[in-house]
Design a protein around this motif. Structure first.
Motif, PDB file in Angstrom:
ATOM      1  N   LEU A  22     -10.526 -32.889 -18.292  1.00  0.00           N
ATOM      2  CA  LEU A  22     -11.053 -32.461 -19.581  1.00  0.00           C
ATOM      3  C   LEU A  22     -12.232 -31.530 -19.371  1.00  0.00           C
ATOM      4  CD1 LEU A  22     -11.353 -35.926 -21.423  1.00  0.00           C
ATOM      5  CD2 LEU A  22      -9.398 -34.379 -21.454  1.00  0.00           C
ATOM      6  N   LEU A  23     -12.412 -30.590 -20.275  1.00  0.00           N
ATOM      7  CA  LEU A  23     -13.675 -29.851 -20.298  1.00  0.00           C
ATOM      8  C   LEU A  23     -14.762 -30.797 -20.769  1.00  0.00           C
ATOM      9  CD1 LEU A  23     -12.788 -26.389 -21.904  1.00  0.00           C
ATOM     10  CD2 LEU A  23     -13.059 -26.941 -19.480  1.00  0.00           C
ATOM     11  N   GLY A  24     -15.915 -30.752 -20.132  1.00  0.00           N
ATOM     12  CA  GLY A  24     -17.028 -31.609 -20.513  1.00  0.00           C
ATOM     13  C   GLY A  24     -18.320 -30.817 -20.550  1.00  0.00           C
ATOM     14  N   GLY A  25     -19.410 -31.491 -20.869  1.00  0.00           N
ATOM     15  CA  GLY A  25     -20.731 -30.874 -20.841  1.00  0.00           C
ATOM     16  C   GLY A  25     -20.814 -29.619 -21.692  1.00  0.00           C
ATOM     17  N   ARG A  26     -21.425 -28.588 -21.131  1.00  0.00           N
ATOM     18  CA  ARG A  26     -21.651 -27.350 -21.878  1.00  0.00           C
ATOM     19  C   ARG A  26     -20.342 -26.617 -22.157  1.00  0.00           C
ATOM     20  NH1 ARG A  26     -26.983 -26.259 -22.210  1.00  0.00           N
ATOM     21  NH2 ARG A  26     -26.615 -24.096 -22.816  1.00  0.00           N
ATOM     22  N   SER A  27     -19.344 -26.770 -21.287  1.00  0.00           N
ATOM     23  CA  SER A  27     -18.047 -26.133 -21.547  1.00  0.00           C
ATOM     24  C   SER A  27     -17.383 -26.742 -22.770  1.00  0.00           C
ATOM     25  CB  SER A  27     -17.145 -26.269 -20.318  1.00  0.00           C
ATOM     26  OG  SER A  27     -17.674 -25.555 -19.221  1.00  0.00           O
ATOM     27  N   ALA A  28     -17.416 -28.066 -22.879  1.00  0.00           N
ATOM     28  CA  ALA A  28     -16.888 -28.719 -24.075  1.00  0.00           C
ATOM     29  C   ALA A  28     -17.732 -28.364 -25.292  1.00  0.00           C
ATOM     30  CB  ALA A  28     -16.857 -30.232 -23.877  1.00  0.00           C
ATOM     31  N   GLY A  29     -19.047 -28.271 -25.097  1.00  0.00           N
ATOM     32  CA  GLY A  29     -19.930 -27.908 -26.198  1.00  0.00           C
ATOM     33  C   GLY A  29     -19.593 -26.557 -26.795  1.00  0.00           C
ATOM     34  N   ARG A  30     -19.225 -25.614 -25.951  1.00  0.00           N
ATOM     35  CA  ARG A  30     -18.854 -24.300 -26.475  1.00  0.00           C
ATOM     36  C   ARG A  30     -17.520 -24.372 -27.222  1.00  0.00           C
ATOM     37  NH1 ARG A  30     -16.007 -19.457 -25.057  1.00  0.00           N
ATOM     38  NH2 ARG A  30     -17.085 -17.623 -25.911  1.00  0.00           N
ATOM     39  N   GLU A  31     -16.573 -25.106 -26.687  1.00  0.00           N
ATOM     40  CA  GLU A  31     -15.284 -25.238 -27.357  1.00  0.00           C
ATOM     41  C   GLU A  31     -15.431 -25.871 -28.734  1.00  0.00           C
ATOM     42  OE1 GLU A  31     -12.267 -24.205 -26.712  1.00  0.00           O
ATOM     43  OE2 GLU A  31     -12.858 -23.230 -24.838  1.00  0.00           O
ATOM     44  N   LEU A  32     -16.338 -26.812 -28.858  1.00  0.00           N
ATOM     45  CA  LEU A  32     -16.488 -27.560 -30.099  1.00  0.00           C
ATOM     46  C   LEU A  32     -17.438 -26.893 -31.093  1.00  0.00           C
ATOM     47  CD1 LEU A  32     -16.705 -31.108 -28.490  1.00  0.00           C
ATOM     48  CD2 LEU A  32     -14.772 -30.164 -29.769  1.00  0.00           C
ATOM     49  N   GLY A  33     -18.152 -25.846 -30.651  1.00  0.00           N
ATOM     50  CA  GLY A  33     -19.064 -25.150 -31.538  1.00  0.00           C
ATOM     51  C   GLY A  33     -20.497 -25.624 -31.477  1.00  0.00           C
ATOM     52  N   LEU A  34     -20.831 -26.456 -30.488  1.00  0.00           N
ATOM     53  CA  LEU A  34     -22.215 -26.887 -30.314  1.00  0.00           C
ATOM     54  C   LEU A  34     -23.048 -25.819 -29.618  1.00  0.00           C
ATOM     55  CD1 LEU A  34     -21.535 -30.573 -29.260  1.00  0.00           C
ATOM     56  CD2 LEU A  34     -22.899 -29.880 -31.230  1.00  0.00           C
ATOM     57  N   LEU A  35     -22.410 -24.969 -28.816  1.00  0.00           N
ATOM     58  CA  LEU A  35     -23.087 -23.868 -28.145  1.00  0.00           C
ATOM     59  C   LEU A  35     -22.398 -22.568 -28.512  1.00  0.00           C
ATOM     60  CD1 LEU A  35     -23.226 -26.420 -25.951  1.00  0.00           C
ATOM     61  CD2 LEU A  35     -24.192 -24.659 -24.493  1.00  0.00           C
ATOM     62  N   ASP A  36     -23.170 -21.511 -28.568  1.00  0.00           N
ATOM     63  CA  ASP A  36     -22.604 -20.197 -28.876  1.00  0.00           C
ATOM     64  C   ASP A  36     -22.158 -19.456 -27.629  1.00  0.00           C
ATOM     65  OD1 ASP A  36     -23.060 -20.538 -31.623  1.00  0.00           O
ATOM     66  OD2 ASP A  36     -25.119 -19.802 -31.435  1.00  0.00           O
ATOM     67  N   ASP A  37     -22.869 -19.618 -26.537  1.00  0.00           N
ATOM     68  CA  ASP A  37     -22.583 -18.865 -25.318  1.00  0.00           C
ATOM     69  C   ASP A  37     -21.848 -19.725 -24.304  1.00  0.00           C
ATOM     70  OD1 ASP A  37     -23.934 -16.631 -26.338  1.00  0.00           O
ATOM     71  OD2 ASP A  37     -25.860 -17.388 -25.615  1.00  0.00           O
ATOM     72  N   ALA A  38     -20.939 -19.099 -23.584  1.00  0.00           N
ATOM     73  CA  ALA A  38     -20.191 -19.807 -22.544  1.00  0.00           C
ATOM     74  C   ALA A  38     -21.084 -20.033 -21.330  1.00  0.00           C
ATOM     75  CB  ALA A  38     -18.966 -19.004 -22.137  1.00  0.00           C
ATOM     76  N   PRO A  39     -21.046 -21.223 -20.737  1.00  0.00           N
ATOM     77  CA  PRO A  39     -21.835 -21.459 -19.525  1.00  0.00           C
ATOM     78  C   PRO A  39     -21.277 -20.663 -18.353  1.00  0.00           C
ATOM     79  CG  PRO A  39     -20.369 -23.309 -19.948  1.00  0.00           C
ATOM     80  CD  PRO A  39     -20.255 -22.398 -21.139  1.00  0.00           C
ATOM     81  N   GLU A  40     -22.126 -20.358 -17.390  1.00  0.00           N
ATOM     82  CA  GLU A  40     -21.673 -19.606 -16.225  1.00  0.00           C
ATOM     83  C   GLU A  40     -20.721 -20.433 -15.369  1.00  0.00           C
ATOM     84  OE1 GLU A  40     -24.914 -18.059 -14.013  1.00  0.00           O
ATOM     85  OE2 GLU A  40     -25.744 -16.903 -15.682  1.00  0.00           O
ATOM     86  N   ILE A  41     -20.939 -21.722 -15.309  1.00  0.00           N
ATOM     87  CA  ILE A  41     -20.090 -22.620 -14.532  1.00  0.00           C
ATOM     88  C   ILE A  41     -19.264 -23.478 -15.482  1.00  0.00           C
ATOM     89  CG2 ILE A  41     -20.058 -24.501 -12.841  1.00  0.00           C
ATOM     90  CD1 ILE A  41     -20.970 -21.868 -11.682  1.00  0.00           C
ATOM     91  N   VAL A  42     -17.956 -23.514 -15.267  1.00  0.00           N
ATOM     92  CA  VAL A  42     -17.083 -24.355 -16.081  1.00  0.00           C
ATOM     93  C   VAL A  42     -17.269 -25.817 -15.656  1.00  0.00           C
ATOM     94  CG1 VAL A  42     -14.707 -24.849 -16.771  1.00  0.00           C
ATOM     95  CG2 VAL A  42     -15.403 -22.490 -16.269  1.00  0.00           C
TER      96      VAL A  42
END
Length: 328
Positions: free
Chosen positions: A72-92
């Motif tokens: 599963l995507l987790g952490g900041r990667s999941a946050g971007r998918e769900l709309g909690l973050l606007d920018d994609a993290p550098e590391i998946v």
């Protein structure tokens, strides 16, 4: 082949070697697509089905397939998918079941998680990721104390989840570095706080110093417009608006001023507090607010929040770090 194209579309243009073979492609057909540069190999056995630039969403999908079943995507990667973050993290960031061992693909970090299936978001769409609640808890785990509370407030303010659902997810975890802090933050959200600044106001200014309990997020119509006020002391007709670290500028500031005038016309006293007022100057803020409330009929007693509290010190007597009063 149609089956291959449909699967690639569903997975944002990414396929694994095993999926290609299961869909009927031969090894020679896969090799031809790669050597002709119609496809790109991004990880061993993982292909992007076009020759153009690879965007962050496609890269995240490729990392998931590289990590295999149950990831599963987790952490900041999941946050971007769900709309909690606007920018994609550098590391998946990828999570996978604890029973498996996975070597992190290039450009990704991996972590083993017990009972990962319980954390899966129950949506059908690709890519699979952790639930909103578990994503918030993962983001909070990696943040400092203020950041952890802010993630909870943000998710609830955006109506993406609710305090009880976050608390249920927290209870399912054996450990979390901010467990007690988040429990208190969730109580504040239930009480009406919608930001870290509002949480600080409730806890550090109002409760800690014995001020009366305000009505949170009071909805009303003033000046012909619908309003919602952070903290309304209804009996005293005092409105306390809490601005965050940045506060409002430009058009937002003008709207605040119009809002305050409309409140004053109807007999309310609008008071604005800023980020420093709910932080290092919380005692001075409480002292000033107590004076305002007392002038409008409050008969309660202000109290000290701790040994170093200056709330009961007359303005000008204390020469320490607190100099603050109210903003606006």
């Amino acid at each position: 082949m149609q089956q291959v194209d449909l699967l690639a579309d569903r997975q944002r243009g990414v396929l694994s070697r095993a999926q290609c073979l299961a869909a009927g492609l031969t090894v020679e057909q896969i090799r031809w697509r790669l050597t002709s540069q119609r496809w790109q190999r991004v990880h061993p056995g993982v292909y992007v089905c076009h020759s153009g630039p690879i965007d962050p969403s496609t890269r995240a999908s490729a990392a998931l397939l590289a990590c295999g079943s149950g990831a599963l995507l987790g952490g900041r990667s999941a946050g971007r998918e769900l709309g909690l973050l606007d920018d994609a993290p550098e590391i998946v960031e990828v999570q996978f079941p604890h029973r498996r061992r996975v070597v992190a693909p290039a450009g990704a970090s991996v972590s083993r998680v017990r009972q990962l299936e319980q954390r899966r978001h129950r949506r059908a769409a690709w890519p699979p990721c952790t639930s909103v609640e578990d994503t918030v808890l993962d983001l909070a785990e990696a943040a400092n104390a203020a950041g952890a509370q802010a993630w909870v407030a943000q998710a609830c303010q955006r109506r993406m989840t609710t305090p009880p659902r976050i608390e249920d997810a927290l209870d399912r975890r054996a450990r979390h570095r901010w467990r007690d802090l988040l429990k208190a933050a969730l109580d504040d959200v239930v009480d009406g706080a919608e930001s870290i600044a509002e949480m600080r106001y409730i806890r550090r200014v109002e409760r800690a110093h014995g001020l009366p309990t305000a009505t949170r997020q009071l909805r009303s119509v003033r000046g012909g417009r619908r309003r919602r006020d952070d903290n309304a002391y209804v009996v005293q007709k005092v409105l306390v608006e809490v601005d965050g670290q940045v506060g409002h500028v430009g058009v937002g500031r003008l709207a605040d001023l119009r809002r305050d005038r409309a409140s004053a016309v109807e007999g309310w006293l609008p008071v604005r507090v800023g980020w420093p007022d709910v932080g290092e100057q919380c005692c001075a803020t409480a002292r000033d607010l107590a004076a305002v409330l007392t002038s409008r009929g409050w008969t309660g007693q202000l109290r000290r929040c701790g040994p170093g509290c200056t709330a009961l010190t007359a303005p000008g007597e204390h020469r320490g770090s607190e100099r603050g009063g109210l903003v606006g």
